[in-house]
Design a protein around this motif. Structure first.
Motif, PDB file in Angstrom:
ATOM      1  N   PHE A  62     -34.402   1.692  -9.858  1.00 57.13           N
ATOM      2  CA  PHE A  62     -33.152   2.003 -10.531  1.00 57.13           C
ATOM      3  C   PHE A  62     -32.316   0.734 -10.618  1.00 57.13           C
ATOM      4  O   PHE A  62     -32.237  -0.033  -9.663  1.00 57.13           O
ATOM      5  CB  PHE A  62     -32.447   3.094  -9.714  1.00 57.13           C
ATOM      6  N   ARG A  63     -31.747   0.490 -11.780  1.00 62.14           N
ATOM      7  CA  ARG A  63     -30.892  -0.690 -11.942  1.00 62.14           C
ATOM      8  C   ARG A  63     -29.441  -0.226 -11.997  1.00 62.14           C
ATOM      9  O   ARG A  63     -29.009   0.365 -12.967  1.00 62.14           O
ATOM     10  CB  ARG A  63     -31.248  -1.423 -13.241  1.00 62.14           C
ATOM     11  N   SER A  64     -28.721  -0.503 -10.946  1.00 58.71           N
ATOM     12  CA  SER A  64     -27.371   0.022 -10.863  1.00 58.71           C
ATOM     13  C   SER A  64     -26.365  -0.852 -11.607  1.00 58.71           C
ATOM     14  O   SER A  64     -25.315  -0.393 -12.027  1.00 58.71           O
ATOM     15  CB  SER A  64     -26.941   0.105  -9.408  1.00 58.71           C
ATOM     16  N   GLY A  65     -26.686  -2.120 -11.763  1.00 61.77           N
ATOM     17  CA  GLY A  65     -25.720  -3.048 -12.342  1.00 61.77           C
ATOM     18  C   GLY A  65     -24.850  -3.717 -11.282  1.00 61.77           C
ATOM     19  O   GLY A  65     -24.122  -4.656 -11.562  1.00 61.77           O
ATOM     20  N   TRP A  66     -24.949  -3.234 -10.042  1.00 63.96           N
ATOM     21  CA  TRP A  66     -24.188  -3.850  -8.953  1.00 63.96           C
ATOM     22  C   TRP A  66     -24.977  -5.025  -8.374  1.00 63.96           C
ATOM     23  O   TRP A  66     -26.189  -4.952  -8.217  1.00 63.96           O
ATOM     24  CB  TRP A  66     -23.929  -2.836  -7.842  1.00 63.96           C
ATOM     25  N   GLU A  67     -24.238  -6.077  -8.072  1.00 64.40           N
ATOM     26  CA  GLU A  67     -24.889  -7.255  -7.502  1.00 64.40           C
ATOM     27  C   GLU A  67     -24.037  -7.860  -6.400  1.00 64.40           C
ATOM     28  O   GLU A  67     -22.834  -7.629  -6.342  1.00 64.40           O
ATOM     29  CB  GLU A  67     -25.105  -8.321  -8.598  1.00 64.40           C
ATOM     30  N   VAL A  68     -24.690  -8.627  -5.549  1.00 63.37           N
ATOM     31  CA  VAL A  68     -23.957  -9.374  -4.529  1.00 63.37           C
ATOM     32  C   VAL A  68     -23.907 -10.830  -4.991  1.00 63.37           C
ATOM     33  O   VAL A  68     -24.932 -11.475  -5.151  1.00 63.37           O
ATOM     34  CB  VAL A  68     -24.642  -9.258  -3.144  1.00 63.37           C
ATOM     35  N   ASP A  69     -22.687 -11.288  -5.242  1.00 65.21           N
ATOM     36  CA  ASP A  69     -22.499 -12.620  -5.834  1.00 65.21           C
ATOM     37  C   ASP A  69     -22.746 -13.750  -4.843  1.00 65.21           C
ATOM     38  O   ASP A  69     -23.198 -14.814  -5.202  1.00 65.21           O
ATOM     39  CB  ASP A  69     -21.049 -12.725  -6.341  1.00 65.21           C
ATOM     40  N   ASN A  70     -22.382 -13.497  -3.595  1.00 63.24           N
ATOM     41  CA  ASN A  70     -22.391 -14.589  -2.619  1.00 63.24           C
ATOM     42  C   ASN A  70     -23.285 -14.211  -1.430  1.00 63.24           C
ATOM     43  O   ASN A  70     -22.806 -14.033  -0.311  1.00 63.24           O
ATOM     44  CB  ASN A  70     -20.943 -14.854  -2.174  1.00 63.24           C
ATOM     45  N   LEU A  71     -24.566 -14.092  -1.706  1.00 65.47           N
ATOM     46  CA  LEU A  71     -25.507 -13.716  -0.643  1.00 65.47           C
ATOM     47  C   LEU A  71     -25.643 -14.847   0.373  1.00 65.47           C
ATOM     48  O   LEU A  71     -25.783 -15.999  -0.014  1.00 65.47           O
ATOM     49  CB  LEU A  71     -26.889 -13.452  -1.239  1.00 65.47           C
ATOM     50  N   PRO A  72     -25.630 -14.530   1.655  1.00 69.02           N
ATOM     51  CA  PRO A  72     -25.906 -15.565   2.655  1.00 69.02           C
ATOM     52  C   PRO A  72     -27.316 -16.120   2.440  1.00 69.02           C
ATOM     53  O   PRO A  72     -28.180 -15.403   1.933  1.00 69.02           O
ATOM     54  CB  PRO A  72     -25.816 -14.819   3.984  1.00 69.02           C
ATOM     55  N   PRO A  73     -27.546 -17.375   2.799  1.00 70.22           N
ATOM     56  CA  PRO A  73     -28.841 -17.998   2.533  1.00 70.22           C
ATOM     57  C   PRO A  73     -29.997 -17.199   3.132  1.00 70.22           C
ATOM     58  O   PRO A  73     -29.872 -16.646   4.223  1.00 70.22           O
ATOM     59  CB  PRO A  73     -28.739 -19.367   3.209  1.00 70.22           C
ATOM     60  N   GLY A  74     -31.101 -17.161   2.391  1.00 66.59           N
ATOM     61  CA  GLY A  74     -32.307 -16.526   2.924  1.00 66.59           C
ATOM     62  C   GLY A  74     -32.404 -15.047   2.642  1.00 66.59           C
ATOM     63  O   GLY A  74     -33.461 -14.463   2.807  1.00 66.59           O
ATOM     64  N   PHE A  75     -31.318 -14.406   2.237  1.00 65.37           N
ATOM     65  CA  PHE A  75     -31.378 -12.968   1.955  1.00 65.37           C
ATOM     66  C   PHE A  75     -31.763 -12.731   0.501  1.00 65.37           C
ATOM     67  O   PHE A  75     -31.249 -13.387  -0.399  1.00 65.37           O
ATOM     68  CB  PHE A  75     -30.041 -12.296   2.258  1.00 65.37           C
ATOM     69  N   LYS A  76     -32.667 -11.789   0.316  1.00 64.81           N
ATOM     70  CA  LYS A  76     -33.057 -11.416  -1.042  1.00 64.81           C
ATOM     71  C   LYS A  76     -33.141  -9.910  -1.145  1.00 64.81           C
ATOM     72  O   LYS A  76     -33.406  -9.228  -0.149  1.00 64.81           O
ATOM     73  CB  LYS A  76     -34.402 -12.038  -1.391  1.00 64.81           C
ATOM     74  N   LYS A  77     -32.945  -9.425  -2.368  1.00 64.87           N
ATOM     75  CA  LYS A  77     -32.965  -7.978  -2.561  1.00 64.87           C
ATOM     76  C   LYS A  77     -34.391  -7.444  -2.430  1.00 64.87           C
ATOM     77  O   LYS A  77     -35.304  -7.969  -3.043  1.00 64.87           O
ATOM     78  CB  LYS A  77     -32.403  -7.626  -3.926  1.00 64.87           C
ATOM     79  N   ILE A  78     -34.561  -6.398  -1.590  1.00 64.83           N
ATOM     80  CA  ILE A  78     -35.901  -5.817  -1.452  1.00 64.83           C
ATOM     81  C   ILE A  78     -35.960  -4.383  -1.969  1.00 64.83           C
ATOM     82  O   ILE A  78     -37.040  -3.835  -2.132  1.00 64.83           O
ATOM     83  CB  ILE A  78     -36.404  -5.853   0.018  1.00 64.83           C
ATOM     84  N   ALA A  79     -34.817  -3.767  -2.209  1.00 61.23           N
ATOM     85  CA  ALA A  79     -34.842  -2.395  -2.736  1.00 61.23           C
ATOM     86  C   ALA A  79     -33.515  -2.081  -3.412  1.00 61.23           C
ATOM     87  O   ALA A  79     -32.466  -2.637  -3.067  1.00 61.23           O
ATOM     88  CB  ALA A  79     -35.108  -1.390  -1.613  1.00 61.23           C
TER      89      ALA A  79
END
Lengths: 158, 322
Positions: B219-236
Motif C-alpha cells: 500500500f502506498r500511503s503517500g506518507w514519508e519520513v523526510d529526515n531518517l536517521p542514517p542506516g534506516f530504510k523502509k521495510i514495510a
C-alpha cells in the motif's frame, strides 16, 4: 473511589466533598492518596523519584486495574502534574518516566490543555507496541512475544 | 613471524579483546540466530529485565511437520499465557476479565527483515565483534557484540548456543554502557522429548475478543519520513485496522537491520484530541506528535532521539487523499 481520588487531585471536588472523601479513607485509600502525591513529586522531580518511591506504592499502583476516564484538561502546571499523578499510576511503572513536551522541550500550557495524556491512552498505544514487535528484527531473534507477555499493562485499558 | 602473530592473538584472546567480524560472517550469523529461533525445539525459563524489574516466563517451543508451536506462561505477577500456532495467536489474560484474544500474526518476515542492499549497510551502523565464549544455562555459547557507530541506536550483546545457534541471552546497552533491557534463559533444554500437552493452555478460556488484524500491504500511503536517521530504510508499509479506531491506520516500518521503528499515522477524527509527548519502557521509546489533522505515533527499540527525529519529519507527499 479511584475516580473521586483522581478528581480530588485534580481540584475538581468542592471543599465539602473533599472533606467527606478524606475523612472516609480507609487504610488502603489513604495509602493510595499518599502514593499519588509521591508520584506527583516524582513527576516534578524525576531524578529523585526511584529512591523515594516506596515499594508498597509501586505494588499498589501495579495492582490498579482500570484506566481513569480523561478529565477536562487543566492549564495550570501544578494541576497538570497532579492530574497526571492521579490518572497515571501507570506512567510510573509503564514508562519509567514520562513528560509532556513541546517540540522545543518546554511545557507550553496551551499545548498541555490540548494534548490528551499519552498514559491515559496507553491501551491503544500498547496495541501499537504489539503491532510493532511483529516487525522488529531484534525480537525476531528470539520470540516476538517476550515484551508482550511481560507487559503488565498490556490490554489494561479499554 | 607467524608465531608472533599467533602469540599476539593468544594474548588478545586472554584479555578478552573482541575480534571484529567480517561483514558477511556477521550477516550469516544473525541469519542463523533468526532461523534457529523458528527451527529449534526447546523448553525453558527465561527472565526479562527492564526498568528495574525482572520477570520470569516459561516457554515451550516445538517445531514439527505441522509447523511452529509456542506457549509462554508468565510466572511472576498476574498469570498469563500466550499460545502461538503458526502465526495464530491466543492471549489468555484472566486478570483482565474477558480475555481471550486472537489475531493472525503476519507471516514471519525472517531476519534480518531487510532488502539485500541493506544487509550491506549493517557494518556502517554497527561494529560487529566476536566477544569470546561463555557458559550459559548449561550450554556453551558464543558471544557477539554489536556496538553502534552513532547515537541513533543501542548496542547489543548476544549469547548464541554453539551447537544450535539458539539465542540464550540478549542485552541492549545504552550509550552509557548501561544494560537497559535484557532477556536470558536461566534454564533451557534444547531438543529431546517434548510432551505436546505442554502446548495447551491451562488458564480458563473466556469469551474471545478479536484483535483486528486486517491489513492491506503493498500500500502506498503517500506518507514519508523526510529526515531518517542514517542506516534506516523502509521495510514495510501498510494500512491496517485497530480495535477502537474508526479509521484505518497507516503503518510504516523502518529498520537498520537490527532494530525497527514503526510509524503509525491516523486521522484525528472529530472530538479526538492530539497526543504530544514521549514515553519509555525498557528499550522501547514511543513518541506521539500531531501533524495537522493527523496523529503520528512512533514506536521503536531505539533511543528517544531516533523516534523523535523520525516523528518530527513525517510528511505527506502523496496525491490528494480520498
Amino acid at each position: 473511589m479511584n475516580e473521586k481520588i483522581s478528581m480530588l487531585m485534580d481540584g475538581e471536588l468542592d471543599d465539602e466533598e473533599a472533606d467527606r472523601l478524606l475523612s472516609g479513607f480507609n487504610q488502603g485509600e489513604a495509602e493510595k492518596w499518599h502514593c499519588y502525591h509521591l508520584i506527583a513529586e516524582a513527576i516534578r522531580d524525576p531524578e529523585g523519584f526511584r529512591a523515594d518511591l516506596h515499594v508498597d506504592c509501586i505494588n499498589a499502583i501495579e495492582a490498579e486495574p482500570t484506566v481513569l476516564a480523561p478529565h477536562r484538561s487543566k492549564t495550570q502546571k501544578a494541576k497538570v502534574y497532579a492530574w497526571s499523578a492521579a490518572a497515571s499510576f501507570a506512567a510510573v511503572a509503564l514508562v519509567g518516566w514520562m513528560a509532556l513536551q513541546s517540540p522545543q522541550g518546554t511545557v507550553v500550557p496551551s499545548q498541555v490543555a490540548q494534548a490528551v495524556r499519552l498514559n491515559v491512552l496507553k491501551s491503544k498505544l500498547n496495541d501499537y507496541v504489539t503491532a510493532h514487535q511483529e516487525f522488529s528484527p531484534e525480537s525476531e531473534m528470539m520470540t516476538s512475544n517476550i515484551r508482550t507477555v511481560s507487559d503488565t499493562y498490556q490490554e489494561n485499558g479499554r | 613471524m607467524r608465531a608472533v602473530v599467533f602469540l599476539l592473538f593468544c594474548f588478545s584472546s586472554a584479555a578478552r579483546a573482541a575480534i571484529p567480524l567480517q561483514q558477511q560472517d556477521s550477516i550469516d550469523l544473525l541469519k542463523k540466530i533468526s532461523a534457529a529461533a523458528h527451527q529449534v525445539t526447546y523448553q525453558g525459563t527465561f527472565i526479562f529485565q527492564r526498568d528495574g524489574r525482572i520477570e520470569s516466563t516459561r516457554i515451550y517451543h516445538l517445531v514439527d511437520q505441522s509447523g511452529e508451536h509456542e506457549r509462554l506462561v508468565r510466572l511472576d505477577g498476574p498469570a498469563r499465557e500466550i499460545i502461538c500456532n503458526d502465526g495464530q495467536m491466543a492471549f489468555y489474560y484472566p486478570d483482565q476479565k474477558a480475555m481471550m484474544m486472537e489475531r493472525h500474526a503476519v507471516a514471519r518476515k525472517g531476519f534480518p527483515a531487510l532488502l539485500p542492499d541493506q544487509l550491506q549497510t549493517l557494518s556502517e551502523n554497527y561494529q560487529v565483534e566476536d566477544d569470546g565464549h561463555e557458559r550459559l544455562a548449561g550450554y556453551e555459547s558464543r558471544v557477539l557484540l554489536l556496538t553502534p557507530k552513532d547515537a541513533f541506536r543501542y548496542g547489543h550483546k548476544l549469547w548464541i548456543d554453539q551447537a544450535t545457534d539458539l539465542l540464550l541471552k540478549a542485552a541492549m546497552i545504552s550509550g552509557d554502557d548501561e544494560v537497559i533491557e535484557q532477556f536470558a534463559f536461566t534454564y533451557v533444554r534444547i531438543g529431546g522429548n517434548f510432551d505436546r500437552n505442554l502446548l495447551k493452555p491451562t488458564l480458563p478460556v473466556m469469551a474471545p475478543r478479536m484483535l483486528d488484524s486486517r491489513r492491506q500491504e503493498e500500500f502506498r500511503s503517500g506518507w514519508e519520513v523526510d529526515n531518517l536517521p542514517p542506516g534506516f530504510k523502509k521495510i514495510a508499509e501498510m494500512k491496517r485496522l485497530f480495535r477502537g479506531k474508526a479509521y484505518p491506520v497507516t503503518h510504516l516500518v523502518y529498520s537498520d537491520g537490527i532494530v525497527a521503528v514503526s510509524v503509525f499515522i491516523e486521522p484525528l477524527g472529530p472530538g479526538s484530541r492530539p497526543m504530544e509527548g514521549v514515553a519509555k519502557q525498557g528499550a522501547v521509546n514511543l513518541y506521539a506528535h500531531p501533524e495537522k489533522q493527523y496523529q503520528i505515533t512512533v514506536v521503536g527499540e531505539t533511543p528517544e532521539i531516533t523516534v523523535k527525529q523520525i516523528g518530527d519529519s513525517v510528511v505527506f507527499k502523496g496525491r490528494e487523499r480520498d
